[in-house]
Design a protein around this motif. Structure first.
Motif, PDB file in Angstrom:
ATOM      1  N   GLY A 237      47.149  12.514 -81.867  1.00  0.00           N
ATOM      2  CA  GLY A 237      48.458  13.005 -81.438  1.00  0.00           C
ATOM      3  C   GLY A 237      49.535  11.964 -81.699  1.00  0.00           C
ATOM      4  N   VAL A 238      50.764  12.452 -81.889  1.00  0.00           N
ATOM      5  CA  VAL A 238      51.881  11.558 -82.206  1.00  0.00           C
ATOM      6  C   VAL A 238      52.565  11.139 -80.906  1.00  0.00           C
ATOM      7  N   ALA A 239      52.449   9.854 -80.575  1.00  0.00           N
ATOM      8  CA  ALA A 239      53.111   9.314 -79.388  1.00  0.00           C
ATOM      9  C   ALA A 239      54.511   8.836 -79.768  1.00  0.00           C
ATOM     10  N   ALA A 240      55.351   8.638 -78.766  1.00  0.00           N
ATOM     11  CA  ALA A 240      56.656   8.024 -79.011  1.00  0.00           C
ATOM     12  C   ALA A 240      56.431   6.610 -79.545  1.00  0.00           C
ATOM     13  N   ALA A 241      57.328   6.164 -80.443  1.00  0.00           N
ATOM     14  CA  ALA A 241      57.137   4.860 -81.085  1.00  0.00           C
ATOM     15  C   ALA A 241      57.066   3.729 -80.065  1.00  0.00           C
ATOM     16  N   GLU A 242      57.760   3.890 -78.921  1.00  0.00           N
ATOM     17  CA  GLU A 242      57.790   2.803 -77.939  1.00  0.00           C
ATOM     18  C   GLU A 242      56.700   2.944 -76.871  1.00  0.00           C
ATOM     19  N   ALA A 243      55.871   3.995 -76.952  1.00  0.00           N
ATOM     20  CA  ALA A 243      54.815   4.193 -75.951  1.00  0.00           C
ATOM     21  C   ALA A 243      53.780   3.072 -76.041  1.00  0.00           C
ATOM     22  N   ARG A 244      53.151   2.744 -74.909  1.00  0.00           N
ATOM     23  CA  ARG A 244      52.118   1.710 -74.869  1.00  0.00           C
ATOM     24  C   ARG A 244      50.895   2.238 -74.136  1.00  0.00           C
ATOM     25  N   LEU A 245      49.724   1.761 -74.548  1.00  0.00           N
ATOM     26  CA  LEU A 245      48.464   2.156 -73.930  1.00  0.00           C
ATOM     27  C   LEU A 245      47.789   0.903 -73.400  1.00  0.00           C
TER      28      LEU A 245
ATOM     29  N   ASP B 154      42.210  12.265 -79.017  1.00  0.00           N
ATOM     30  CA  ASP B 154      43.417  12.656 -78.292  1.00  0.00           C
ATOM     31  C   ASP B 154      44.377  13.329 -79.254  1.00  0.00           C
ATOM     32  N   VAL B 155      44.724  14.579 -78.938  1.00  0.00           N
ATOM     33  CA  VAL B 155      45.631  15.337 -79.794  1.00  0.00           C
ATOM     34  C   VAL B 155      46.982  15.505 -79.091  1.00  0.00           C
ATOM     35  N   THR B 156      47.100  14.967 -77.869  1.00  0.00           N
ATOM     36  CA  THR B 156      48.322  15.181 -77.086  1.00  0.00           C
ATOM     37  C   THR B 156      49.425  14.175 -77.413  1.00  0.00           C
ATOM     38  N   GLY B 157      49.051  12.967 -77.807  1.00  0.00           N
ATOM     39  CA  GLY B 157      50.047  11.917 -77.996  1.00  0.00           C
ATOM     40  C   GLY B 157      50.503  11.293 -76.687  1.00  0.00           C
ATOM     41  N   ALA B 158      49.907  11.727 -75.569  1.00  0.00           N
ATOM     42  CA  ALA B 158      50.310  11.216 -74.253  1.00  0.00           C
ATOM     43  C   ALA B 158      49.413  10.042 -73.850  1.00  0.00           C
ATOM     44  N   PRO B 159      50.001   8.874 -73.573  1.00  0.00           N
ATOM     45  CA  PRO B 159      49.178   7.710 -73.206  1.00  0.00           C
ATOM     46  C   PRO B 159      48.243   7.979 -72.022  1.00  0.00           C
ATOM     47  N   ALA B 160      48.677   8.793 -71.050  1.00  0.00           N
ATOM     48  CA  ALA B 160      47.814   9.063 -69.892  1.00  0.00           C
ATOM     49  C   ALA B 160      46.549   9.803 -70.331  1.00  0.00           C
TER      50      ALA B 160
END
Ligand SMILES: [Zn+2]
Ligand SMILES: [Zn+2]
Length: 330
Positions: A250-258, A225-231
């Motif tokens: 990909g770089v997700a937001a620090a508070e994002a959860r998967l 995953d290069v998008t950083g988007a959890p979806a």
């Protein structure tokens, strides 16, 4: 000199600042080309936690050594170089294990100290890599993102014939897809924007789609995953074969959860692999770009002068540009 200065989050000035002076072990690089990347968008908005303000951003760059500080060979002046922006302490536990990218005091030129959206930038001489004469400055400014991809692919591992999925067809996704293809993988690429996904076909992908469901390959040995988007990560995880591996590039937001199923990770022997920046991969990346194994020319869509930095940033943010660079060479 002229430079892009961010006095505080959300504010961009192209202005006159003092020329940098080299400290011991440093050189001054006259900047020729600087790439704009997703991290720069976060830095400008104040969304990249390590970045202090004010700062001159710019971490993907190439130029010519203009002068040297104490303890540096004066013969380096005039050398054309690509610069590894990584800064680490060399003393902490991770550094002593050879993992400077995980340094307790990690930094990077343009991310935590003044960078290359400027006529001149001070950098450690040891971070400079000589470019072959055949390499253009535009190509040299791609070595940093390619070196991130090289580190990622080394962490992931690739075997000939593996079915691999790349989520995201921005410049980084297209670099990763090329490296995986060169490693013998059969690569599928997904991007929500059909035109971007289509570019992957020109660069070696066997199929592209705007969603995983559109692909003919049903199960993958690995996904990046290069998008950083959890979806997108969840979709990639769902497309893995048993025994598969997911790389979070990909770089997700620090508070994002998967959301993951521990049962599936156990029962299907799923591996999740992180990858962070550059590690012992800069010289390899330079060679891959110089020899055309990774085609970066196809990724460069827009070039702007320094004075139009804000316009260039907008073009990257709104997707009008695939890869944009600031050109300072005369
Ligand atoms: Zn970058
Ligand atoms: Zn360290």
């Amino acid at each position: 000199m002229r430079a892009v200065l961010l006095p505080r989050p959300g504010q961009i000035e192209v202005t006159e600042v003092d020329d940098p002076t080299p400290r011991d072990g440093e050189v001054i690089v006259e900047v020729a080309r600087v790439g704009i990347c997703g991290t720069d968008l976060h830095i400008v908005k104040g969304e990249f936690p390590p970045t202090p303000f004010p700062i001159i951003p710019g971490h993907e760059f190439a130029g010519t050594i203009a002068s040297v500080g104490a303890g540096v060979d004066a013969g380096l002046v005039g050398q054309r170089v690509a610069v590894d922006p990584s800064l680490f302490c060399g003393k902490c536990a991770q550094c002593r294990r050879g993992r400077g990218n995980l340094c307790a005091d990690w930094g990077a030129i343009g991310d935590t100290v003044d960078g290359a959206f400027a006529q001149y930038v001070a950098v450690p001489a040891a971070n400079c890599y000589r470019m072959p004469d055949s390499m253009t400055f535009a190509q040299g400014a791609f070595v940093e993102p390619v070196s991130c991809a090289v580190h990622g692919v080394r962490r992931l591992g690739v075997e000939a014939g593996e079915r691999m999925l790349v989520m995201g067809a921005g410049p980084m996704g297209l670099i990763v897809a090329q490296l995986l293809t060169a490693g013998g993988a059969v690569v599928s690429v997904v991007d929500r924007v059909a035109a971007k996904a289509a570019a992957a076909l020109e660069l070696g992908a066997v199929e592209v789609g705007t969603s995983v469901e559109e692909l003919s390959t049903r199960r993958f040995d690995a996904a990046v995953d290069v998008t950083g988007a959890p979806a997108a990560m969840a979709a990639a995880l769902g497309a893995l074969d048993r025994g598969g591996r997911l790389q979070v590039f990909g770089v997700a937001a620090a508070e994002a959860r998967l959301e993951v199923s521990p049962f599936e990770i156990y029962n299907d022997e799923i591996t999740i692999i992180g990858t962070m920046a550059v590690l012992h991969s800069f010289d390899a990346a330079l060679d891959l770009v110089a020899r055309g194994v990774v085609n970066v020319d196809a990724l460069l869509s827009h070039t702007y002068p320094l004075e139009e930095f804000a316009t260039a940033l907008d073009a990257v943010a709104n997707g009008a540009a695939l890869k944009a660079q600031i050109a300072l060479e005369s």
